[in-house]
Design a protein around this motif. Sequence first.
Motif, PDB file in Angstrom:
ATOM      1  N   LEU A   1      83.033  33.993  53.745  1.00 14.23           N
ATOM      2  CA  LEU A   1      82.729  34.350  52.354  1.00 14.23           C
ATOM      3  C   LEU A   1      81.220  34.384  52.118  1.00 14.23           C
ATOM      4  O   LEU A   1      80.710  35.258  51.415  1.00 14.23           O
ATOM      5  N   GLU A   2      80.514  33.412  52.693  1.00 15.36           N
ATOM      6  CA  GLU A   2      79.061  33.360  52.532  1.00 15.36           C
ATOM      7  C   GLU A   2      78.399  34.607  53.122  1.00 15.36           C
ATOM      8  O   GLU A   2      77.518  35.220  52.506  1.00 15.36           O
ATOM      9  N   THR A   3      78.826  34.975  54.320  1.00 10.09           N
ATOM     10  CA  THR A   3      78.254  36.155  54.969  1.00 10.09           C
ATOM     11  C   THR A   3      78.580  37.421  54.193  1.00 10.09           C
ATOM     12  O   THR A   3      77.710  38.279  53.975  1.00 10.09           O
ATOM     13  N   ALA A   4      79.839  37.533  53.755  1.00  9.67           N
ATOM     14  CA  ALA A   4      80.249  38.717  52.993  1.00  9.67           C
ATOM     15  C   ALA A   4      79.446  38.838  51.703  1.00  9.67           C
ATOM     16  O   ALA A   4      78.981  39.930  51.341  1.00  9.67           O
ATOM     17  N   ARG A   5      79.245  37.707  51.005  1.00  9.64           N
ATOM     18  CA  ARG A   5      78.486  37.732  49.754  1.00  9.64           C
ATOM     19  C   ARG A   5      77.039  38.141  49.985  1.00  9.64           C
ATOM     20  O   ARG A   5      76.506  39.014  49.293  1.00  9.64           O
ATOM     21  N   GLU A   6      76.391  37.506  50.959  1.00  8.67           N
ATOM     22  CA  GLU A   6      74.977  37.775  51.185  1.00  8.67           C
ATOM     23  C   GLU A   6      74.736  39.206  51.660  1.00  8.67           C
ATOM     24  O   GLU A   6      73.782  39.854  51.240  1.00  8.67           O
ATOM     25  N   ARG A   7      75.600  39.711  52.518  1.00  8.82           N
ATOM     26  CA  ARG A   7      75.431  41.085  52.991  1.00  8.82           C
ATOM     27  C   ARG A   7      75.700  42.081  51.867  1.00  8.82           C
ATOM     28  O   ARG A   7      75.010  43.095  51.734  1.00  8.82           O
ATOM     29  N   SER A   8      76.697  41.805  51.043  1.00  9.21           N
ATOM     30  CA  SER A   8      77.010  42.700  49.932  1.00  9.21           C
ATOM     31  C   SER A   8      75.836  42.806  48.967  1.00  9.21           C
ATOM     32  O   SER A   8      75.450  43.893  48.546  1.00  9.21           O
ATOM     33  N   ILE A   9      75.243  41.651  48.629  1.00 12.56           N
ATOM     34  CA  ILE A   9      74.116  41.653  47.704  1.00 12.56           C
ATOM     35  C   ILE A   9      72.910  42.338  48.333  1.00 12.56           C
ATOM     36  O   ILE A   9      72.222  43.144  47.688  1.00 12.56           O
ATOM     37  N   ALA A  10      72.639  42.027  49.603  1.00 14.71           N
ATOM     38  CA  ALA A  10      71.466  42.605  50.268  1.00 14.71           C
ATOM     39  C   ALA A  10      71.531  44.127  50.307  1.00 14.71           C
ATOM     40  O   ALA A  10      70.535  44.818  50.040  1.00 14.71           O
TER      41      ALA A  10
END
Length: 204
Positions: free
Chosen positions: A43-52
């Motif tokens: 979830l952390e990776t998905a969130r950070e990549r989505s925002i970036a």
Amino acid sequence: MGVFKTLAVIGLVSAAIGAGVVYSGLIEVGADVPHAAPVHALLETARERSIAVRARDIQVPGLADEALVRNGAGNYDAMCVGCHLAPGLAETELSKGLYPAPPNLSKVGSGGEPARAFWVIKHGIKASGMPAWGRSMDDPYIWELVAFVERLPSLDAEGYRMLVESSPGHRHGGGESMSPGPAQGEAPPAQKVHIHGDGKRHVH
């Protein structure tokens, strides 16, 4: 064709197992129980990549203007401090109860990523407690908030209070919630005292 049939069977079995796990209620959704480490990492990776990806083309204006910082202070104090705290403010009921825990912006600010901060404030983050303020706040007001968040870690409690007091308060183009005051001739409502089991009192 044998390979495709095998992959199809594996896919169907995996889907069936996943559906069974979901339907069984085994997945814990309580906010007081952390995700398992692999789920948290995903979830952390998905969130950070989505925002970036979505923030990378945002053009950041100059944010050092004192008027921007001062204007953002009033909105931050009205809309953000309950979750993201302020200098000298310990954890609140909201900040302790939310999962994932909201970052303490008085310590981390925007993390040196104002475009990311703008995107998050405007669009929010699903299932995190972070609202999409862009539904009621125009971009110039969001940039004022970003400017203030950039300055926030350098403030002490007194500096924070002075900026909030010198700000125009909670305003962002007419979409802000306003509590109706008493009708003419009526006395203001009595203050409510909220007492916790630990004896702490909160006046509302």
